[in-house]
Every structure is written in structure tokens, then in C-alpha cells.
Motif scaffolding. Structure first.
Motif: not given
Length: 224
Positions: A15-34
Motif C-alpha cells: 500500500y506504499i502509494v496510498w500510504l504516501v499519498l494520504l499525508p500529502v493530500v491531507l497536508g495540501a488540503f490543510g494548506f489551501f483550506f487555511a
């Protein structure tokens, strides 16, 4: 234990792709949401004054000073370059009695520099007026002292003269001007919220934590 570690390693590879993608997606969401929802900051600037002591019924009386500083006449002089409505200024100008002789003046505004400027202008104007009254009172005392010292009196009146001189000297020594105890500074920032970078970092941490739980928890339950 080695089997447990081995299974964890396999799940990570699977699940390496999803394990890396999830933190990146949540981090990006946090940045643009703020970035999209950040509210305008408000700043509270404050200065603390201690009142003078020279027998003035207004400038040495904290209740009278509180009324004075919120009067239109005083604010028109202190804030002559501020175009805001006086009532609006008054509503954000907070006076807090910290003791019988100490007063904190605070002002809240969306502009940090403006908040600081207002409390400085109000306190500076008060101190200027206070100094003028103090100096006038001091000059009166000194004039009386000088006149009394030069006055010729009979032997019977010498004791009274010395007593009056002592009282005037004591009054002069006990006099003091108003002064700043704590200089003007910004106390807090309201409604600021987290910055985009902090939200992005939080998103990364949450994403990494979820990924770690997804990998480890199933194997932990199998072990149990």
C-alpha cells in the motif's frame, strides 16, 4: 516478532502509494483550506499608566481620568489625525483600573500598527497634559518656598515659619508626575487561527498517523 515485522513490511510495500499519498493530500488540503478560510486578525495593544500625585482633582483621581480619556474633547485632541467615528473608537478603547493609581489603556483593531498608534497617542497626550499641570503646581510650591524663605519674621513667628517651610518642602518632595509603567505593546491576536503552514503540517501528521494505523493495527489484531 520477526514474522510481525515481516508482515508489516509487506503491507507497507503493498500500500506504499496510498500510504504516501494520504499525508500529502491531507497536508495540501490543510494548506489551501487555511488559505481560503483564514479570518482577518485583530490586535489588542495596551499601555499601563500610573497616575501622578500633586493634589489635582481630575488628573490624580482614577475615576476622573477614566472619564477624561473617553471624553470627546480629549479624544479630539489626542486623535486629531484619526478619521474614525469617535463612538467607534470609544467602543474599542478599554480602560481597566488595576489599582487606585494604575490604569491600563487598551485598543483593538484589525491593523496592528493602528492599534499601537492609538494607545500611544492617547497616553502621550495624557502625559503631556499631566506634565503641564504638574509643572504649574511645582512652580507654585517653589514660589511659596522662595517667598517664605525671604520673609522676615519676629522671633515669636520663627517656629511657624519653619513649620510652613517643612510642610512645603514635604509637599514638593511628595509630588510626582504620571508615568508609563508598561509601554505600549500588542497583547494578543484574536481570530487569527492557524497559519497555512501549520495546517499543512497538521495534515501531514494526521495523514501519517492514519497510514501507520492502517499498516500496524490489522497485524496487531492478528497477533492478539
Amino acid at each position: 516478532m520477526s514474522g510481525f515485522i515481516s508482515r508489516i513490511g509487506k503491507r507497507i510495500k503493498k500500500y506504499i502509494v496510498w500510504l504516501v499519498l494520504l499525508p500529502v493530500v491531507l497536508g495540501a488540503f490543510g494548506f489551501f483550506f487555511a488559505k481560503g478560510t483564514a479570518q482577518q486578525s485583530s490586535y489588542t495593544a495596551a499601555v499601563t499608566l500610573t497616575l501622578g500625585k500633586y493634589d489635582d482633582g481630575v488628573y490624580n483621581n482614577i475615576a476622573e481620568v477614566t472619564s477624561l480619556l473617553k471624553s470627546d474633547a480629549f479624544l479630539n485632541e489626542a486623535l486629531s489625525d484619526v478619521k474614525e467615528e469617535r463612538q467607534d473608537v470609544k467602543s474599542r478603547l478599554i480602560l481597566t483600573n488595576q489599582s487606585d493609581t494604575q490604569l491600563q489603556l487598551s485598543f483593538t483593531d484589525a491593523d496592528k500598527d493602528h492599534a499601537l498608534a492609538v494607545v500611544k497617542q492617547v497616553s502621550d497626550t495624557f502625559l503631556k497634559q499631566d506634565k503641564a499641570l504638574f509643572t504649574k503646581r511645582q512652580q507654585v510650591i517653589e514660589s511659596r518656598l522662595s517667598a517664605l524663605e525671604d520673609e522676615s519674621v519676629s522671633n515669636d513667628s520663627k517656629v511657624d515659619k519653619e513649620r510652613f517651610l517643612y510642610e512645603l518642602e514635604s509637599t514638593k518632595l511628595g509630588m510626582k508626575q504620571a508615568k508609563i509603567v508598561d509601554p505600549a505593546q500588542v497583547l494578543d491576536e484574536g481570530n487569527k487561527g492557524m497559519s497555512a503552514k501549520k495546517r499543512a503540517l497538521l495534515g501531514l501528521v494526521i495523514g501519517f498517523s492514519i497510514s501507520l494505523m492502517f499498516v500496524v493495527l490489522p497485524e496487531v489484531f492478528k497477533e492478539s
